[in-house]
Design a protein around this motif. Structure first.
Motif, PDB file in Angstrom:
ATOM      1  N   ARG A   9       4.641 -14.481 -10.718  1.00 25.09           N
ATOM      2  CA  ARG A   9       3.493 -14.108  -9.884  1.00 25.09           C
ATOM      3  C   ARG A   9       3.813 -12.930  -8.981  1.00 25.09           C
ATOM      4  O   ARG A   9       2.955 -12.099  -8.681  1.00 25.09           O
ATOM      5  N   TRP A  10       5.063 -12.836  -8.523  1.00 19.43           N
ATOM      6  CA  TRP A  10       5.454 -11.747  -7.635  1.00 19.43           C
ATOM      7  C   TRP A  10       6.006 -10.539  -8.379  1.00 19.43           C
ATOM      8  O   TRP A  10       6.167  -9.462  -7.791  1.00 19.43           O
ATOM      9  N   LEU A  11       6.286 -10.699  -9.673  1.00 21.90           N
ATOM     10  CA  LEU A  11       6.901  -9.617 -10.445  1.00 21.90           C
ATOM     11  C   LEU A  11       6.071  -8.330 -10.448  1.00 21.90           C
ATOM     12  O   LEU A  11       6.648  -7.235 -10.294  1.00 21.90           O
ATOM     13  N   PRO A  12       4.737  -8.362 -10.620  1.00 25.24           N
ATOM     14  CA  PRO A  12       3.978  -7.099 -10.615  1.00 25.24           C
ATOM     15  C   PRO A  12       4.161  -6.299  -9.323  1.00 25.24           C
ATOM     16  O   PRO A  12       4.317  -5.063  -9.359  1.00 25.24           O
ATOM     17  N   PHE A  13       4.152  -6.989  -8.178  1.00 19.70           N
ATOM     18  CA  PHE A  13       4.293  -6.296  -6.898  1.00 19.70           C
ATOM     19  C   PHE A  13       5.715  -5.771  -6.713  1.00 19.70           C
ATOM     20  O   PHE A  13       5.918  -4.688  -6.154  1.00 19.70           O
ATOM     21  N   ILE A  14       6.702  -6.549  -7.192  1.00 13.52           N
ATOM     22  CA  ILE A  14       8.084  -6.096  -7.102  1.00 13.52           C
ATOM     23  C   ILE A  14       8.280  -4.829  -7.935  1.00 13.52           C
ATOM     24  O   ILE A  14       8.940  -3.868  -7.502  1.00 13.52           O
ATOM     25  N   VAL A  15       7.705  -4.820  -9.134  1.00  7.64           N
ATOM     26  CA  VAL A  15       7.846  -3.653 -10.010  1.00  7.64           C
ATOM     27  C   VAL A  15       7.173  -2.428  -9.385  1.00  7.64           C
ATOM     28  O   VAL A  15       7.765  -1.331  -9.364  1.00  7.64           O
ATOM     29  N   MET A  16       5.966  -2.582  -8.859  1.00  6.36           N
ATOM     30  CA  MET A  16       5.259  -1.440  -8.265  1.00  6.36           C
ATOM     31  C   MET A  16       5.981  -0.939  -7.027  1.00  6.36           C
ATOM     32  O   MET A  16       6.043   0.277  -6.786  1.00  6.36           O
ATOM     33  N   LEU A  17       6.546  -1.862  -6.236  1.00  8.11           N
ATOM     34  CA  LEU A  17       7.318  -1.446  -5.072  1.00  8.11           C
ATOM     35  C   LEU A  17       8.561  -0.678  -5.515  1.00  8.11           C
ATOM     36  O   LEU A  17       8.924   0.353  -4.910  1.00  8.11           O
ATOM     37  N   GLY A  18       9.213  -1.165  -6.570  1.00 14.80           N
ATOM     38  CA  GLY A  18      10.386  -0.471  -7.068  1.00 14.80           C
ATOM     39  C   GLY A  18      10.059   0.925  -7.585  1.00 14.80           C
ATOM     40  O   GLY A  18      10.806   1.886  -7.335  1.00 14.80           O
ATOM     41  N   VAL A  19       8.929   1.059  -8.300  1.00 13.06           N
ATOM     42  CA  VAL A  19       8.506   2.370  -8.794  1.00 13.06           C
ATOM     43  C   VAL A  19       8.249   3.325  -7.624  1.00 13.06           C
ATOM     44  O   VAL A  19       8.641   4.502  -7.650  1.00 13.06           O
ATOM     45  N   THR A  20       7.610   2.812  -6.580  1.00 12.89           N
ATOM     46  CA  THR A  20       7.302   3.650  -5.411  1.00 12.89           C
ATOM     47  C   THR A  20       8.579   4.129  -4.726  1.00 12.89           C
ATOM     48  O   THR A  20       8.717   5.314  -4.380  1.00 12.89           O
ATOM     49  N   LEU A  21       9.540   3.211  -4.539  1.00  8.94           N
ATOM     50  CA  LEU A  21      10.789   3.588  -3.883  1.00  8.94           C
ATOM     51  C   LEU A  21      11.571   4.597  -4.716  1.00  8.94           C
ATOM     52  O   LEU A  21      12.123   5.567  -4.180  1.00  8.94           O
ATOM     53  N   VAL A  22      11.619   4.379  -6.025  1.00  8.44           N
ATOM     54  CA  VAL A  22      12.342   5.318  -6.888  1.00  8.44           C
ATOM     55  C   VAL A  22      11.691   6.694  -6.850  1.00  8.44           C
ATOM     56  O   VAL A  22      12.363   7.730  -6.804  1.00  8.44           O
ATOM     57  N   ASP A  23      10.344   6.704  -6.835  1.00  9.49           N
ATOM     58  CA  ASP A  23       9.632   7.987  -6.798  1.00  9.49           C
ATOM     59  C   ASP A  23       9.890   8.718  -5.482  1.00  9.49           C
ATOM     60  O   ASP A  23      10.067   9.946  -5.462  1.00  9.49           O
ATOM     61  N   LEU A  24       9.949   7.978  -4.384  1.00  7.31           N
ATOM     62  CA  LEU A  24      10.215   8.598  -3.084  1.00  7.31           C
ATOM     63  C   LEU A  24      11.637   9.138  -3.021  1.00  7.31           C
ATOM     64  O   LEU A  24      11.877  10.227  -2.498  1.00  7.31           O
ATOM     65  N   LEU A  25      12.595   8.370  -3.539  1.00  6.07           N
ATOM     66  CA  LEU A  25      13.983   8.787  -3.491  1.00  6.07           C
ATOM     67  C   LEU A  25      14.273   9.952  -4.435  1.00  6.07           C
ATOM     68  O   LEU A  25      15.171  10.760  -4.184  1.00  6.07           O
ATOM     69  N   ALA A  26      13.509  10.036  -5.523  1.00  2.00           N
ATOM     70  CA  ALA A  26      13.747  11.094  -6.502  1.00  2.00           C
ATOM     71  C   ALA A  26      13.217  12.439  -6.047  1.00  2.00           C
ATOM     72  O   ALA A  26      13.577  13.473  -6.615  1.00  2.00           O
ATOM     73  N   GLY A  27      12.336  12.419  -5.034  1.00  2.00           N
ATOM     74  CA  GLY A  27      11.763  13.678  -4.563  1.00  2.00           C
ATOM     75  C   GLY A  27      10.597  14.135  -5.420  1.00  2.00           C
ATOM     76  O   GLY A  27      10.130  13.421  -6.320  1.00  2.00           O
ATOM     77  N   GLN A  28      10.133  15.356  -5.185  1.00  2.00           N
ATOM     78  CA  GLN A  28       8.942  15.847  -5.869  1.00  2.00           C
ATOM     79  C   GLN A  28       9.245  16.422  -7.249  1.00  2.00           C
ATOM     80  O   GLN A  28       8.319  16.757  -7.996  1.00  2.00           O
ATOM     81  N   ASN A  29      10.516  16.545  -7.594  1.00  2.00           N
ATOM     82  CA  ASN A  29      10.846  17.119  -8.895  1.00  2.00           C
ATOM     83  C   ASN A  29      10.639  16.118 -10.039  1.00  2.00           C
ATOM     84  O   ASN A  29      10.322  16.494 -11.158  1.00  2.00           O
ATOM     85  N   LEU A  30      10.833  14.820  -9.741  1.00  2.00           N
ATOM     86  CA  LEU A  30      10.664  13.775 -10.739  1.00  2.00           C
ATOM     87  C   LEU A  30       9.548  12.837 -10.301  1.00  2.00           C
ATOM     88  O   LEU A  30       9.517  12.392  -9.153  1.00  2.00           O
ATOM     89  N   VAL A  31       8.626  12.515 -11.215  1.00  2.00           N
ATOM     90  CA  VAL A  31       7.464  11.667 -10.896  1.00  2.00           C
ATOM     91  C   VAL A  31       7.508  10.426 -11.789  1.00  2.00           C
ATOM     92  O   VAL A  31       7.572  10.546 -13.013  1.00  2.00           O
TER      93      VAL A  31
END
Length: 345
Positions: A9-31
């Motif tokens: 039940r919590w997996l979808p939110f965990i995955v979306m949070l992980g995608v958001t954090l990875v995108d923020l850490l990767a900067g604007q060069n990688l989406v």
């Protein structure tokens, strides 16, 4: 099971949070925003239609500010991401609806099958005369929870009598054959004085209903004061556990052919007597128990696991043996497994 459902039940939110954090850490060069589609996809596994739609809405709500952060708000790539999230959400909602429909149908099938099993295989009494009785039945048809093994324990004017058997084949045909055998036994157990005559009644009943080379292996037993009489029709011998802990698997002196094949037999098998005194236990079982294999192809070592049957409460002892059997196979059984444990305190 509950912890697994909670994680799903919590997996979808965990995955979306992980995608958001990875995108923020990767900067604007990688989406990584297209990976937000994993949220509604995972939501359809455990959630309903509304929950899946809500997860999709959260994914879109995350996508917009992240697109602004990456300076991609009105670009063609971001538009494709939004369309992908919307499309995957719609498909996941449909998948969730079909899954829920399937679960409702399966629940209905289980209720019908369980009702049929309660009529066909009635619960055995916890006590029959001076003997305590425990039962375990595991069907290979996990969704229907019903199969071709059969059992019965009745108290008659002649004493406590029992039947355990295994119908050749599977499916509804095996269930129908089991119904004929049980019906004939329930009548004959009260009417006939000898176990051999009960076997003749069962053979005559099956001769009217079975065709070809169909058969039923079975043991008919009668409990006496300090012993037990058995008539074996091609069935695995029971396991006798004496009060001192000694084990025996009393093979019959004269084993008859399975029920339904009596036309090939010249004489009926004679009853065999085995000790069954104070403190003794007898385990009757079908071949689904001893033929259960693990991943290495090894059969279940019933004799070596017999120490599990020495608990004071027979039902707890049999439940522990069943748990050990399932752990041995590491998954669903490939054949029905019925066990009857009798204990004379």
């Amino acid at each position: 099971m509950r912890s697994s459902l909670r994680v799903l039940r919590w997996l979808p939110f965990i995955v979306m949070l992980g995608v958001t954090l990875v995108d923020l850490l990767a900067g604007q060069n990688l989406v990584f925003l297209p990976l937000l589609t994993l949220g509604p996809a995972f939501a359809s596994v455990s959630g309903g239609v509304r929950r899946t739609a809500a997860v999709g809405a959260v994914a879109l709500a995350i996508c917009v500010p992240m697109a602004i952060y990456n300076d991609l708000l009105f670009t063609w790539a971001n538009n494709l991401t939004v369309i992908s999230i919307a499309g995957v959400t719609a498909a996941s909602m449909l998948a969730s609806r079909l899954r829920l429909q399937r679960e409702r149908e399966l629940a209905s099938v289980r209720q019908v099958a369980e009702a049929a099993q309660r009529v066909l295989l009635r619960p055995v009494p916890r006590r029959a005369g001076d003997v305590r009785v425990a039962l375990s039945y595991t069907s290979a048809a996990a969704e229907a929870r019903i199969g071709g093994d059969l059992y019965e324990v009745v108290t008659t004017p002649q004493g406590v009598r029992l039947l355990i058997g295994d119908v050749q084949g599977k499916g509804l045909a095996a269930v129908e054959t089991a119904a004929w055998v049980l019906g004939a036994f329930r009548e004959a157990a009260y009417d006939e004085a000898d176990l051999g005559d009960i076997g003749d009644r069962l053979e005559a009943s099956l001769a009217r209903h079975l065709g070809g080379e169909q058969f039923v292996t079975a043991i008919i037993a009668e409990i006496h004061e300090k012993e037990m009489s058995l008539v074996n029709f091609g069935h695995p011998a029971p396991l006798l556990i004496l009060s001192d802990g000694e084990l025996h698997a009393p093979e019959p002196d004269e084993q008859g052919l399975p029920l339904g094949l009596g036309v090939f037999e010249t004489s009926a098998p004679k009853p065999q007597r085995i000790p069954f005194g104070s403190g003794d236990r007898v385990l009757f079982f079908t071949d689904g128990v001893i033929e259960a294999r693990n991943a290495a192809g090894e059969f279940y070592p019933l004799t070596k696991r017999a120490w599990l049957l020495r608990r004071d409460d027979p039902q707890e002892a049999l439940d522990s043996l069943r748990t050990d059997l399932v752990q041995h196979t590491g998954g669903p059984l490939h054949d029905d497994a019925a066990m009857l444990l009798l204990h004379r305190p």
